[in-house]
Design an enzyme around this catalytic site. Structure first.
Site, PDB file in Angstrom:
ATOM      1  N   ASP A 181      43.449  46.311 -22.896  1.00  0.00           N
ATOM      2  CA  ASP A 181      42.636  45.644 -23.917  1.00  0.00           C
ATOM      3  C   ASP A 181      43.346  44.396 -24.432  1.00  0.00           C
ATOM      4  O   ASP A 181      43.231  44.024 -25.592  1.00  0.00           O
ATOM      5  CB  ASP A 181      42.299  46.592 -25.070  1.00  0.00           C
ATOM      6  CG  ASP A 181      41.132  46.091 -25.915  1.00  0.00           C
ATOM      7  OD1 ASP A 181      40.263  45.392 -25.371  1.00  0.00           O
ATOM      8  OD2 ASP A 181      41.098  46.373 -27.122  1.00  0.00           O
ATOM      9  N   GLY A 201      42.040  43.991 -30.411  1.00  0.00           N
ATOM     10  CA  GLY A 201      42.501  44.062 -29.031  1.00  0.00           C
ATOM     11  C   GLY A 201      43.954  44.486 -29.017  1.00  0.00           C
ATOM     12  O   GLY A 201      44.435  45.162 -29.928  1.00  0.00           O
ATOM     13  N   ASP A 220      48.467  51.389 -25.580  1.00  0.00           N
ATOM     14  CA  ASP A 220      49.393  50.360 -26.067  1.00  0.00           C
ATOM     15  C   ASP A 220      50.293  50.847 -27.193  1.00  0.00           C
ATOM     16  O   ASP A 220      51.143  50.106 -27.684  1.00  0.00           O
ATOM     17  CB  ASP A 220      48.622  49.114 -26.520  1.00  0.00           C
ATOM     18  CG  ASP A 220      47.652  49.390 -27.663  1.00  0.00           C
ATOM     19  OD1 ASP A 220      47.555  50.545 -28.133  1.00  0.00           O
ATOM     20  OD2 ASP A 220      46.972  48.430 -28.089  1.00  0.00           O
ATOM     21  N   ALA A 262      35.385  53.362 -31.338  1.00  0.00           N
ATOM     22  CA  ALA A 262      34.028  53.189 -31.866  1.00  0.00           C
ATOM     23  C   ALA A 262      33.065  54.223 -31.293  1.00  0.00           C
ATOM     24  O   ALA A 262      31.903  53.936 -31.062  1.00  0.00           O
ATOM     25  CB  ALA A 262      33.528  51.767 -31.618  1.00  0.00           C
TER      26      ALA A 262
END
Length: 176
Positions: free
Chosen positions: A88, A123, A62, A34
């Site tokens: 996250d 997430g 991730d 973002a």
């Protein structure tokens, strides 16, 4: 250093971000997410963070949030001592594929990827150890990836007890 001087998911331009960093904001959470992208004419917050030698950046590693090439480039651009791997992770971390809830929204998890109904990432369902392993898989040298979870978090966050390190930040708990 303190957690009070943090940038989180900001659309700040380079000048605004540089000014804030000159005033002590030397930590960027969720780098790239973002945020205005780094471009050759508008470097934005990412460029300002790269230019500030005191600025630490958090990187979600991730395998879904950030492309492997960008992970490697970030380590080269900032140096391993300024990159903090984060997960996250949400409550479905470690759970089997299925449907879970996050903040009242339905989240589908498949192969550690957590998405809302519209396909937006919700997430992560990867823990910090998994993120460290992904960083190594993506080509980050082992010694740099292993450094991240313990030594840099300890230095930046500074929460130390005689029994070891216990950190509770952003709904995540880390034990060493």
């Amino acid at each position: 250093r303190g957690l009070g001087d943090v940038y989180k998911r900001q659309a700040a331009d380079y000048e605004c971000a540089s000014e804030a960093m000159a005033l002590g904001a030397h930590h960027v959470t969720h780098l790239y997410n973002a945020m205005q992208p780094l471009t050759h004419r508008e470097p934005g917050l990412i460029g300002a963070a790269a230019d500030d030698p005191e600025c630490m950046v958090e990187l979600i590693c991730d395998g879904y949030h950030i492309h492997p090439s960008v992970i490697r480039t970030t380590f080269k651009m900032f140096g391993s001592e300024r990159v903090i791997l984060i997960s996250d992770s949400m409550r479905a971390t470690g759970m089997k594929n299925g449907t879970y809830e996050l903040g009242g929204q339905e989240v589908t998890v498949k192969d550690r990827k957590a998405v809302l109904k519209d396909g937006t990432l919700a997430g992560s369902a990867t823990n910090l150890f998994g993120c460290m392993c992904k960083a190594i898989e993506f080509g980050v040298p082992v010694d740099q990836a292993i450094l991240q979870p313990r030594e840099i978090r300890q230095e930046v966050l500074g929460f130390m007890t005689e029994q070891g390190l216990f950190i509770q930040v952003k709904r995540q708990i880390f034990f060493w």
